[in-house]
Design a protein around this motif. Sequence first.
Motif, PDB file in Angstrom:
ATOM      1  N   MET A 130      -8.834   7.384  -5.959  1.00  0.00           N
ATOM      2  CA  MET A 130      -7.476   7.056  -5.522  1.00  0.00           C
ATOM      3  C   MET A 130      -7.081   7.881  -4.297  1.00  0.00           C
ATOM      4  O   MET A 130      -6.606   7.329  -3.290  1.00  0.00           O
ATOM      5  CB  MET A 130      -6.492   7.315  -6.664  1.00  0.00           C
ATOM      6  N   PHE A 131      -7.292   9.197  -4.361  1.00  0.00           N
ATOM      7  CA  PHE A 131      -6.915  10.048  -3.235  1.00  0.00           C
ATOM      8  C   PHE A 131      -7.836   9.841  -2.040  1.00  0.00           C
ATOM      9  O   PHE A 131      -7.423  10.020  -0.893  1.00  0.00           O
ATOM     10  CB  PHE A 131      -6.888  11.514  -3.660  1.00  0.00           C
ATOM     11  N   SER A 132      -9.076   9.454  -2.300  1.00  0.00           N
ATOM     12  CA  SER A 132      -9.983   9.131  -1.195  1.00  0.00           C
ATOM     13  C   SER A 132      -9.463   7.921  -0.425  1.00  0.00           C
ATOM     14  O   SER A 132      -9.496   7.910   0.822  1.00  0.00           O
ATOM     15  CB  SER A 132     -11.384   8.835  -1.732  1.00  0.00           C
ATOM     16  N   ALA A 133      -8.970   6.912  -1.140  1.00  0.00           N
ATOM     17  CA  ALA A 133      -8.404   5.733  -0.482  1.00  0.00           C
ATOM     18  C   ALA A 133      -7.156   6.103   0.323  1.00  0.00           C
ATOM     19  O   ALA A 133      -6.958   5.621   1.450  1.00  0.00           O
ATOM     20  CB  ALA A 133      -8.068   4.666  -1.517  1.00  0.00           C
ATOM     21  N   ILE A 134      -6.308   6.974  -0.243  1.00  0.00           N
ATOM     22  CA  ILE A 134      -5.092   7.391   0.464  1.00  0.00           C
ATOM     23  C   ILE A 134      -5.440   8.183   1.722  1.00  0.00           C
ATOM     24  O   ILE A 134      -4.862   7.981   2.795  1.00  0.00           O
ATOM     25  CB  ILE A 134      -4.188   8.229  -0.461  1.00  0.00           C
ATOM     26  N   ILE A 135      -6.401   9.102   1.588  1.00  0.00           N
ATOM     27  CA  ILE A 135      -6.816   9.909   2.746  1.00  0.00           C
ATOM     28  C   ILE A 135      -7.457   9.021   3.814  1.00  0.00           C
ATOM     29  O   ILE A 135      -7.246   9.219   5.015  1.00  0.00           O
ATOM     30  CB  ILE A 135      -7.783  11.021   2.301  1.00  0.00           C
TER      31      ILE A 135
END
Length: 350
Positions: A130-135
């Motif tokens: 999830m945070f990889s997609a946001i970053i």
Amino acid sequence: MAITSATLFKIIFVFFILVTLLTPQAVADCEAQSANACNNKKKALPLKLIAVFAILVCSIIGVTLPLVTRSIPALNPENDLFVIVKCFAAGIILGTGFMHVLPDSFDMLRSDCLKEKLWHEFPFSGFVAMFSAIITMMVDSLATSAYTKKIRTEIISSESNPAGGGDQEMGGVVNFGHHHPDNKTEGQSQLLRYRVIAMVLELGIVVHSVVIGLGMGASNNTCTIKGLIAALCFHQMFEGMGLGGCILQAQYKSLKNVTMMFFFSVTTPFGIVLGIALSIIYRENSSSALITVGLLNASSAGLLIYMALVDLLSTDFMSPRLQGSVNLQLKSYLAVFLGAAGMSLMAKWA
């Protein structure tokens, strides 16, 4: 962007190697999973060497095909067939993220070899993805803004000083602009968008390609390697076609085209060779390996899913070209489903 995909790849690669080598548990294989009748190092080595050459050839064919065939009218970026093939390749990338990389991360980070108190009580794979997609979205947005600001400044400078050279690499934007300043700015902004997409997509593919190559190189399971070779050849060829299409639309100079194609083509074979070399101290079921590869897989999954849905599929399907043709939309959707279904089928062996 100041940091190229090659530089980012080197940073991530060095980080992975350091974690794998310096973590004490790297030599402690999980007893629960180490006993396997299919494990045979001598028989696995020839298969892995075959995989190096087979995957290298398929990767080269896949990533160079869009650039080599651009002179063929049917496969020109302005032709409908190019859009359909690109959507098929985007389906492959989407299927890779959902059906291969992310499930592998869940399996690794919930393995019985890891401490239940920490790793089994929280879904780290979904959290990191999830945070990889946001970053990725953040990098995507900031890079696009920086590129757009840069080119607008150069346009203003060139208009005030016609003798100025400007960005030499942007000199290839002939078909976009004609002579109207607004059209030129719009065309160059679109080109910059294609370049950001190509760079970020290559980064995600390179990271997970090294990971899957390292996993294959370290494994001695002869029961799965044969099927894995076929699956990875299929995967690399069509994933390469998707990346090659993005590189073609980015209109880079020849040197940068060759550099990006080179990194894509050699990363999985290099990962396999590295896995073979590190197989003495690297154990695919050790806690350090499971944590490191699991987290990298989750990160790659988030990046690939974002790129496939937002930068590839959404960009194409919301474009005036597809919005103006229901027939082309339906063909492209069918191509996406076929690509995702084909990659899902490969999950049986890989």
